[in-house]
Design an enzyme around this catalytic site. Structure first.
Site, mmCIF file in Angstrom:
data_model
loop_
_atom_site.group_PDB
_atom_site.id
_atom_site.type_symbol
_atom_site.label_atom_id
_atom_site.label_comp_id
_atom_site.label_asym_id
_atom_site.label_seq_id
_atom_site.Cartn_x
_atom_site.Cartn_y
_atom_site.Cartn_z
ATOM 1 N N SER A 116 3.452 6.094 12.135
ATOM 2 C CA SER A 116 3.091 6.671 13.424
ATOM 3 C C SER A 116 2.600 5.603 14.395
ATOM 4 O O SER A 116 2.146 4.528 14.005
ATOM 5 C CB SER A 116 1.991 7.719 13.238
ATOM 6 O OG SER A 116 0.763 7.093 12.887
ATOM 7 N N GLY A 138 0.095 2.502 13.463
ATOM 8 C CA GLY A 138 0.515 1.136 13.740
ATOM 9 C C GLY A 138 -0.423 0.422 14.687
ATOM 10 O O GLY A 138 -0.783 -0.742 14.470
ATOM 11 N N GLU A 144 6.888 -0.571 13.126
ATOM 12 C CA GLU A 144 7.932 0.286 13.712
ATOM 13 C C GLU A 144 7.319 1.669 13.830
ATOM 14 O O GLU A 144 6.915 2.257 12.828
ATOM 15 C CB GLU A 144 9.170 0.270 12.822
ATOM 16 C CG GLU A 144 10.375 0.936 13.470
ATOM 17 C CD GLU A 144 10.757 2.201 12.752
ATOM 18 O OE1 GLU A 144 10.498 3.283 13.329
ATOM 19 O OE2 GLU A 144 11.301 2.129 11.648
ATOM 20 N N LYS A 151 0.877 -1.163 0.000
ATOM 21 C CA LYS A 151 0.000 0.000 0.000
ATOM 22 C C LYS A 151 0.915 1.214 0.000
ATOM 23 O O LYS A 151 1.597 1.508 0.969
ATOM 24 C CB LYS A 151 -0.910 -0.022 1.231
ATOM 25 C CG LYS A 151 -2.231 0.731 1.039
ATOM 26 C CD LYS A 151 -2.082 2.227 0.980
ATOM 27 C CE LYS A 151 -1.848 2.797 2.360
ATOM 28 N NZ LYS A 151 -1.758 4.307 2.343
ATOM 29 N N CYS A 206 13.478 8.036 12.290
ATOM 30 C CA CYS A 206 12.893 7.362 13.456
ATOM 31 C C CYS A 206 13.908 7.204 14.569
ATOM 32 O O CYS A 206 13.539 6.939 15.715
ATOM 33 C CB CYS A 206 12.326 6.011 13.051
ATOM 34 S SG CYS A 206 13.386 5.060 11.961
#
Length: 530
Positions: A242, A246, A265, A184, A302
């Site tokens: 985010s 998640g 993650e 996606k 991140c």
């Protein structure tokens, strides 16, 4: 290669009819052509059916054929040349050098997994030979290997448009495991996604892979992403983004009649510990290095160092002054999307306006889409008392926590949620304190590093890019490095099967010459005779 805005479903390019989306030029906020058609539930069903049909064929491809497919994806990505780089720069606002480096990382990651597949060690082949003479009961013949779990859904990340997106680590490791993949695409860089998706599509055709081994869907809303996770033919999910996103996918996956794992993650503030001896000796040297890491890529990593912990005193205040000077000199930078920029501004404002927080410095002003770096400070007691100070601010902002002593620093660490990284800066005199802290650091983070910063994530065999929740949804896993393949494998044991009916990886004689363990002992790689 002309961008058409089409979905890529198997080997077909299909015009999506469920709404449209445009990429937005990060530097100007202007929409970019073409319009990308959103996938319908019918398109999703077609992609899932193709992936399900392809699964058994693809997972049984030879190791060499699968590795060659991964290598071919890398070649086709490189063959896109400047077209890929230029589109990616426009869509993300990231500098050309960064994108070129990320392309190299992406192709290198594919090569790593190709090498892993050729070696065959990921199969974890184990043989416990029969012992009919054993008393009081004979031992049966048991053999084990890993197999692919099934079709995998992958959600592209906004901040790494190549390395954590369509052909990123989730896709590469899932394909290496033998899993068809449905991606996606992230709405922040659909053109980049389409170009890379075409490269995978071409590689699949060139290598004779089943049509359903890969599909790429665009989604003008959240409907398709949610339906993808809920589809019973999907057996695992890879996600980078985010915490909110998640966790939402985790809930969907857990509510299925057949729950599946979501490897997400999500959120990390990546503490930097400045231990006393290092701070005394090197505060002037550490400060500019810290700010360089903080502002790298507009702080959109991140592993960005969003928190600094140290014992208060003259050395810490000198560090603050040096870091504040570097922050003031930092130019404003374009962020990936207007939404990300707005969220960053809100996060900085919430910290700046907090009664227990002091704004030390902000970077140079820029235009309405650019982020200013921010350095703030608070006390340890305030940090422990106010959980909102521990929220991630995605971007070039960091909060210094002034601790009165080492015991309080330990308390601050205990108050933290799970992290991707914790970095400690230490000198010889800090060894006892670090040794005392290390058990707690191990409980809190997936990667512990010394005298550096977490913003460099090496792709290799010993890397862990993961950590306790909310850094990731499953603390046992990594999304970067060789061990990422383990997320998409499961073990199967075979009892008393005739040798001719066994998978080749666990047959006597080891015809594939893959690593095997016999009675728990590594066997020679040359053919053995069990």
């Amino acid at each position: 290669m002309q961008l058409t805005g089409h979905l890529l479903i198997g080997q077909s390019a299909i015009a999506g009819q469920n709404g449209t989306l445009h990429a937005i030029a990060a530097a100007t906020g202007e929409p970019l052509d073409p319009a990308f058609g959103g996938a319908s539930l019918h398109d999703l069903d077609t992609a899932c059916a193709l992936a399900d049909d392809a699964f058994d064929t693809y997972r049984d491809t030879s190791l060499e054929a699968r590795a060659a497919f991964l290598d071919a994806i890398g070649r086709h990505i490189m063959a896109l040349g400047d077209e890929l780089i230029e589109r990616c720069v426009i869509e993300t606002g990231l500098p050309r050098a960064r994108i070129e480096g990320e392309r190299g990382r992406t192709v290198g990651q594919l090569a790593l997994f190709a090498s892993l597949v050729r070696d065959g060690g990921f199969l974890d082949a184990r043989i416990d030979p029969a012992r009919p003479e054993r008393k009081p009961l004979p031992r049966v013949d048991l053999r084990l290997r890993n197999i692919a779990v099934g079709p995998v859904a992958v959600f592209g990340a906004s901040n790494f448009p190549l390395a954590f997106s369509v052909a990123g680590g989730d896709t590469a490791s899932a394909l290496a495991a033998g899993c068809p993949v449905i991606v996606k695409a992230h709405s922040a860089h659909p053109g980049t996604s389409a170009l890379v998706g075409r490269a995978i599509q071409q590689a699949a055709r060139e290598c004779g892979m089943p049509a359903g081994v890969f599909s790429l869907l665009f989604d003008a809303s959240r409907e398709i992403g949610q339906a993808l996770v809920a589809d019973p033919r999907i057996k695992a999910v890879g996600f980078t983004g985010s915490r909110r996103g998640g966790v939402a996918l985790m809930h969907i996956a857990a509510a299925r009649p057949e729950p599946i794992p979501v490897y997400a993650e999500m959120s990390s503030i990546n503490p930097v510990l400045l231990l006393p001896a290092a701070l005394d000796a090197r505060h002037d040297a550490i400060a500019p290095q810290f700010v360089a890491s903080l502002t790298l890529g507009a702080g959109q990593f991140c592993t960005n160092p969003g928190l600094v912990l140290a014992v208060d005193g003259p050395a810490l205040r000198a560090f603050e002054e040096a870091a504040a000077a570097a922050v003031r000199a930092a130019p404003a930078q374009t962020m990936l999307t207007p939404h990300i920029h707005a969220s960053y501004e809100q996060g900085v404002a919430a910290l700046r306006d907090h009664a227990a927080v002091e704004l030390l410095a902000q970077g140079a002003e820029g235009n309405r889409l650019q982020a200013r770096a921010a350095l703030l400070a608070t006390s340890a007691e305030a940090f422990i008392t106010h959980p909102e100070l521990r929220d991630e601010v995605f971007g070039p902002a960091s909060l210094i926590v002034r601790c009165p002593d080492a015991d309080t620093l330990h308390r601050v660490l205990k108050s933290l949620e799970g992290q991707l990284t914790i970095a400690a800066h230490l000198a010889d005199g800090d060894a006892p304190l670090f040794a005392a802290l290390r058990p707690l650091l191990e409980r809190k983070a997936g990667r512990i590093l010394v005298n550096g910063f977490g913003t460099g994530v090496e792709v290799g065999h010993a890397m862990v890019h993961g950590g306790p929740f909310p850094a990731t949804s499953d603390t046992r896993t990594t999304s970067v490095g060789a061990r990422a393949i383990e997320r998409f494998l499961r073990p199967v044991s075979y009892q008393d099967l005739p040798d001719a009916l066994l998978p080749e990886a666990i047959r006597s004689g080891n015809p594939l010459n893959v690593p095997q363990r016999i009675d728990g002992v590594p066997a020679p790689r040359e053919a053995n005779h069990v």
